[in-house]
Design a protein around this motif. Structure first.
Motif, PDB file in Angstrom:
ATOM      1  N   THR A   1      -2.288   9.979  -1.158  1.00  0.00           N
ATOM      2  CA  THR A   1      -3.318   8.999  -1.502  1.00  0.00           C
ATOM      3  C   THR A   1      -2.806   7.611  -1.147  1.00  0.00           C
ATOM      4  N   ALA A   2      -3.628   6.855  -0.436  1.00  0.00           N
ATOM      5  CA  ALA A   2      -3.231   5.522   0.028  1.00  0.00           C
ATOM      6  C   ALA A   2      -3.819   4.424  -0.849  1.00  0.00           C
ATOM      7  N   THR A   3      -3.020   3.366  -1.077  1.00  0.00           N
ATOM      8  CA  THR A   3      -3.468   2.167  -1.780  1.00  0.00           C
ATOM      9  C   THR A   3      -3.014   0.952  -0.977  1.00  0.00           C
ATOM     10  N   PRO A   4      -3.927   0.130  -0.453  1.00  0.00           N
ATOM     11  CA  PRO A   4      -5.371   0.337  -0.462  1.00  0.00           C
ATOM     12  C   PRO A   4      -5.757   1.498   0.446  1.00  0.00           C
ATOM     13  N   ALA A   5      -6.982   1.962   0.281  1.00  0.00           N
ATOM     14  CA  ALA A   5      -7.448   3.122   1.049  1.00  0.00           C
ATOM     15  C   ALA A   5      -7.468   2.840   2.549  1.00  0.00           C
ATOM     16  N   LYS A   6      -7.661   1.568   2.907  1.00  0.00           N
ATOM     17  CA  LYS A   6      -7.698   1.181   4.321  1.00  0.00           C
ATOM     18  C   LYS A   6      -6.570   0.186   4.582  1.00  0.00           C
TER      19      LYS A   6
ATOM     20  N   PRO B   1       0.904  -4.974   2.252  1.00  0.00           N
ATOM     21  CA  PRO B   1       1.597  -3.779   1.772  1.00  0.00           C
ATOM     22  C   PRO B   1       0.643  -2.582   1.780  1.00  0.00           C
ATOM     23  N   TRP B   2       1.220  -1.402   1.953  1.00  0.00           N
ATOM     24  CA  TRP B   2       0.440  -0.159   1.956  1.00  0.00           C
ATOM     25  C   TRP B   2       1.283   0.912   1.297  1.00  0.00           C
ATOM     26  N   LYS B   3       0.787   1.492   0.213  1.00  0.00           N
ATOM     27  CA  LYS B   3       1.530   2.517  -0.512  1.00  0.00           C
ATOM     28  C   LYS B   3       0.866   3.868  -0.351  1.00  0.00           C
ATOM     29  N   LEU B   4       1.697   4.861  -0.112  1.00  0.00           N
ATOM     30  CA  LEU B   4       1.227   6.237  -0.028  1.00  0.00           C
ATOM     31  C   LEU B   4       1.859   7.021  -1.175  1.00  0.00           C
ATOM     32  N   ALA B   5       1.014   7.536  -2.063  1.00  0.00           N
ATOM     33  CA  ALA B   5       1.471   8.367  -3.180  1.00  0.00           C
ATOM     34  C   ALA B   5       1.402   9.817  -2.713  1.00  0.00           C
TER      35      ALA B   5
ATOM     36  N   THR C   1       6.720   8.085  -3.487  1.00  0.00           N
ATOM     37  CA  THR C   1       5.947   6.939  -3.006  1.00  0.00           C
ATOM     38  C   THR C   1       6.603   6.402  -1.746  1.00  0.00           C
ATOM     39  N   LEU C   2       5.785   6.175  -0.733  1.00  0.00           N
ATOM     40  CA  LEU C   2       6.218   5.510   0.491  1.00  0.00           C
ATOM     41  C   LEU C   2       5.560   4.132   0.461  1.00  0.00           C
ATOM     42  N   ALA C   3       6.352   3.086   0.276  1.00  0.00           N
ATOM     43  CA  ALA C   3       5.830   1.715   0.130  1.00  0.00           C
ATOM     44  C   ALA C   3       6.145   0.922   1.391  1.00  0.00           C
ATOM     45  N   LEU C   4       5.155   0.755   2.236  1.00  0.00           N
ATOM     46  CA  LEU C   4       5.332   0.086   3.523  1.00  0.00           C
ATOM     47  C   LEU C   4       4.818  -1.347   3.478  1.00  0.00           C
ATOM     48  N   ASP C   5       5.478  -2.230   4.194  1.00  0.00           N
ATOM     49  CA  ASP C   5       4.979  -3.584   4.442  1.00  0.00           C
ATOM     50  C   ASP C   5       4.564  -3.614   5.910  1.00  0.00           C
ATOM     51  N   LEU C   6       3.264  -3.529   6.151  1.00  0.00           N
ATOM     52  CA  LEU C   6       2.768  -3.471   7.526  1.00  0.00           C
ATOM     53  C   LEU C   6       2.913  -4.830   8.196  1.00  0.00           C
ATOM     54  N   LYS C   7       3.401  -4.805   9.415  1.00  0.00           N
ATOM     55  CA  LYS C   7       3.601  -6.039  10.170  1.00  0.00           C
ATOM     56  C   LYS C   7       2.244  -6.637  10.563  1.00  0.00           C
ATOM     57  N   ARG C   8       2.195  -7.945  10.563  1.00  0.00           N
ATOM     58  CA  ARG C   8       0.970  -8.666  10.920  1.00  0.00           C
ATOM     59  C   ARG C   8       0.606  -8.441  12.397  1.00  0.00           C
TER      60      ARG C   8
END
Length: 141
Positions: free
Chosen positions: A22-27, A33-37, A101-108
């Motif tokens: 499950t992704a937060t946020p969904a998109k 930041p993008w977290k995958l539970a 949890t995979l907690a990513l910081d997506l690059k701009r």
């Protein structure tokens, strides 16, 4: 909006069964930041020496391909794969429910393109552990 999806290609007999991601946020959005539970079930004890082969592709082009020690990821030794075991110390993964949890910081600077991420996991005995294919489409911002 950006879309994403995954396919669990693992077998019912693999030591780590992925029940849901499950992704937060969904998109996911570049620069955020993008977290995958990840909810999984361990059918057997998973010990040190297990590894993940991760491939990032843009079309047919491999942008990144690397082998990661699973427990190194869980212990913070591979910052590009910031994976944690929820509520547990890093060590053997016992049989039963496993929450990660995979907690990513997506690059701009992520370009408007569709990326494929292939993850193949193996036990210390070189047996299949898990198999996931994911697609993240940044074309539709």
């Amino acid at each position: 909006m950006t879309t994403w999806d995954y396919t669990d290609n693992g077998l019912d007999t693999d030591p780590l069964i992925i029940n849901s991601i499950t992704a937060t946020p969904a998109k996911p959005q570049p620069g955020s930041p993008w977290k995958l539970a990840i909810k999984a079930t361990a059918l057997e004890v998973i010990t040190e020496g297990a590894w993940l082969d991760v491939t990032l592709k843009l079309g047919l082009i491999k942008l990144h391909q690397k082998r990661y020690d699973l427990f190194g990821c869980l212990g913070g030794k591979h910052p590009e794969i910031p994976l944690t075991l929820d509520g547990k110390e890093v060590g053997p993964i016992e049989k039963g429910n496993v929450d990660m949890t995979l907690a990513l910081d997506l690059k701009r600077e992520i370009p408007p393109a569709q990326f494929k991420i292939l993850v193949r996991g193996y036990t210390v005995d070189e047996e299949d552990l898990l198999s996931i294919d994911a697609t993240v489409d940044f074309k539709t911002r």
